[in-house]
Design an enzyme around this catalytic site. Structure first.
Site, short mmCIF file in Angstrom:
data_model
loop_
_atom_site.label_atom_id
_atom_site.label_comp_id
_atom_site.label_asym_id
_atom_site.label_seq_id
_atom_site.Cartn_x
_atom_site.Cartn_y
_atom_site.Cartn_z
N GLU A 73 0.83 -1.21 0.00
CA GLU A 73 0.00 0.00 0.00
C GLU A 73 0.86 1.26 0.00
OE1 GLU A 73 -4.15 -1.36 2.04
OE2 GLU A 73 -2.56 -0.75 3.41
N GLU A 105 -7.07 -7.35 -0.75
CA GLU A 105 -7.42 -7.25 0.67
C GLU A 105 -8.91 -6.97 0.76
OE1 GLU A 105 -5.22 -4.70 3.22
OE2 GLU A 105 -3.30 -5.70 2.88
#
Length: 606
Positions: free
Chosen positions: A161, A239
């Site tokens: 991320e 995710e």
């Protein structure tokens, strides 16, 4: 068997020429004893998953500089091999930054001590050099397990991320190249970012994926990606959140089952690949919990139950069975595999404990403390400069004035204040309490005992050093004299409990218990109700932090494999930092308590 190949053809992942629709779940091997890996992975397979994703935590394998550990619960090779034996592919998320609600986002704390000016997650030469050394060591372990070498690892994630942190292309490409040097064409590289941040996180030549939770329109989450890459390849939510993280002082995060299965079905019908984050959470044992910062410092609870389909103890929940039924309807479930059932739990009752050793007593300092060099001046060394990962550090000096106001503008994180051994109060980063009136006389000893509550794991404040980061001010004057420093790393807890020495301040309590005769040890939960704040060890295993009055977590998960069969005695050790239970007992029960509403702002020090 050599010669396997994974590739991208159009909008498909191809395994040896056959399309694969990835249905994956996250399980972090470092959050559960290795003895339980096969059980948890088998439950993944029984639910219809074909893949498991795991982070690799640098700090777990190199807790101190060049001191590597890949054995026992840290045996990553064994974990990956077990996944293959169960019939699962593996997504390996190597970071080196992983977030994961772990201390410093999984980066080893000693980087901050060795390199005072290091800039993590950048092209800083020291960070890159250390990352290179680590990745070489890591891939010495796992290269043979890449798919092209006959192993189960099909995808390897670069960074984590990064678009939520920065968009530095030079850094992203450097990390890609460091990892690609080991992976080559034996597996595919990928990134993951939030839908609106994918442009900042994506890397040329690396497959871009996104992450998001429940939604009625999952395909719309990919709009930004389509704008950036008109032919993005296989769409993947790497995710997908069936639950969420929880901090101390919050309510336990929950996500509704109906929303999860509706989103899941919608994604699969639209050919979106899925990784549940997390399918099984586990526990942040010992000092591994991290923290967040959103205007306020927010340390993570010990449990990583996450409201996941498998509970903290690995039991299937109603959410698990709803997901399994959805995947069964979509032809992902092997019905020859029986659905799992909850495992029995131990209800071993209350264990009486007695005060044994106060850590600030002469014996406590000798048995558990580590004396560091004295310093002079207004700047105190941090945990990192002392090369102490966690636990407590005691800073002491002599006062020359009487009653006044003590000021610490940067406590990291919780500071217990004593004058001549008597408690005065606390200063707290979490509570934003930086001033305290204390009573003293000329020549009084000021003792500041600092607890590290977990380094920040996400966001721009990642360089989260611990200790006292500001000058210590008393009556508007900087205390600049001589300071003595004693560390309590608490990596192991060994002292002669037959000789007690109890004074004021944090104290160890100890008791023993024997399991029922003829019964195998079962998983159980330690109910910390009535105690205030501290840590618990069972047979030398640190279960992690407790803070029941703040909540929402009250119980600590105890793996049955850490208990001893009768007639051997089990040893319970409690380090209570503040106020012990009036009952002088702690009880083993057969159910978790993770949702008790506490009161952060009512918590106080005597």
């Amino acid at each position: 068997m050599k010669g396997h190949n994974i590739s991208i053809v159009g909008d498909k992942f191809m395994i040896d020429g056959k399309p694969l629709h990835i249905i994956s779940g996250s399980l972090h091997y470092f959050r559960v004893p290795a003895v339980y890996w096969r059980d948890r992975l088998h439950k993944f397979k029984a639910a219809g998953l074909n893949t498991v994703a795991t982070y690799v935590e640098w700090s777990y394998h190199e807790p101190e500089e060049r001191q590597y550990n890949f054995e026992g619960d840290r045996d990553l090779v064994r974990f990956v091999q077990t996944a293959a034996e169960v019939g699962l592919h593996v997504l390996l998320r190597v970071g080196p930054y992983i977030c994961a609600e772990r201390d410093l986002g999984g980066l080893p704390y000693w980087l901050l001590g060795k390199y005072p000016n290091i800039k993590l997650r950048t092209t800083d030469k020291d960070f890159i050099a250390e990352s290179d050394i680590w990745l070489k060591k890591l891939f010495e372990q796992v290269s043979h397990l890449l798919f092209g070498n006959g192993g189960p690892i099909i995808l390897v994630q670069v960074e984590n991320e990064y678009g939520s942190y920065d968009s530095d292309l030079a850094y992203k490409e450097k990390m890609r190249d460091l990892i690609s040097a080991h992976v080559g064409d034996k597996a595919l590289l990928y990134t993951t970012d939030g839908p609106s941040l994918v442009g900042a996180g994506m890397i040329p030549g690396v497959h871009a994926t996104i992450d998001f939770g429940v939604t009625s329109q999952p395909t719309e989450q990919f709009d930004s990606l389509f704008h950036l890459r008109p032919a993005p390849g296989p769409l993947m939510n790497s995710e997908f959140y069936p639950g969420w993280l929880t901090h101390w002082g919050e309510r336990m995060a929950r996500v509704g089952t109906n929303d999860i299965v509706l989103t899941l079905r919608n994604m699969i019908v639209n050919k979106i690949h899925v990784n549940f984050y997390v399918f099984f959470g586990g526990s942040n044992f010992e000092f591994t919990s991290g923290a967040n910062f959103d205007g306020t410092y927010q340390p993570d609870i010990t449990s990583y139950d996450y409201d996941a389909p498998l509970s903290e103890a690995g039991d299937p929940t109603p959410k698990y069975f709803a997901i399994r039924e959805t995947l069964k309807q979509l032809n992902f479930v092997d019905e020859k595999i029986e659905p799992p059932q909850p495992s029995p739990k131990g209800r071993y009752g209350a264990v009486p404990v007695a005060a044994k050793l106060s850590i600030m007593s002469p014996k406590g300092r000798c048995d558990l403390g580590k004396r560091y060099e004295d310093v002079s001046g207004g700047t105190l060394p941090t945990f990192e400069e002392l090369r102490q990962r966690s636990g407590l550090v005691l800073y002491e000096t002599t006062l020359n004035e009487t009653e006044g106001i003590l000021v610490l503008n940067k406590p990291r994180d919780l500071v217990f204040v004593f004058v001549d051994g008597k408690p005065q109060g606390v200063l707290s980063r979490m509570h934003k309490k930086y001033h305290l009136r204390i009573s003293s006389t000329a020549g009084s000893k000021l003792s500041l005992l600092v607890e590290n509550q977990g380094r920040i794991n996400y966001g721009t404040l990642l360089h989260d050093r611990k200790g006292i980061l500001s000058e210590v001010i008393y009556n508007n004057k900087v205390i600049g004299g001589k300071w003595s420093i004693t560390g309590y790393p608490l990596e192991t807890v060994q002292f002669n409990s037959s000789v007690s020495e109890v004074t004021q301040g944090p104290t160890f309590y100890e008791g023993t218990f024997v399991l029922p005769e003829g019964q195998k040890p079962l998983d159980t939960f330690l109910d910390t109700t009535g105690w205030d704040k501290g840590y618990v060890w069972v047979n030398g295993h640190n279960l992690g932090r407790y803070w029941p009055g703040v909540g929402p977590q009250v119980t600590l998960y105890v793996p049955g494999v850490w208990l001893l069969e009768a007639p051997q005695p089990n040893v319970l050790q409690i380090l209570e930092l503040n106020k012990p239970s009036d009952s002088s007992t702690m009880e083993f029960i057969d159910n978790p308590i993770l949702n008790r509403t506490g009161n952060l702002h009512a918590w106080k020090f005597p």
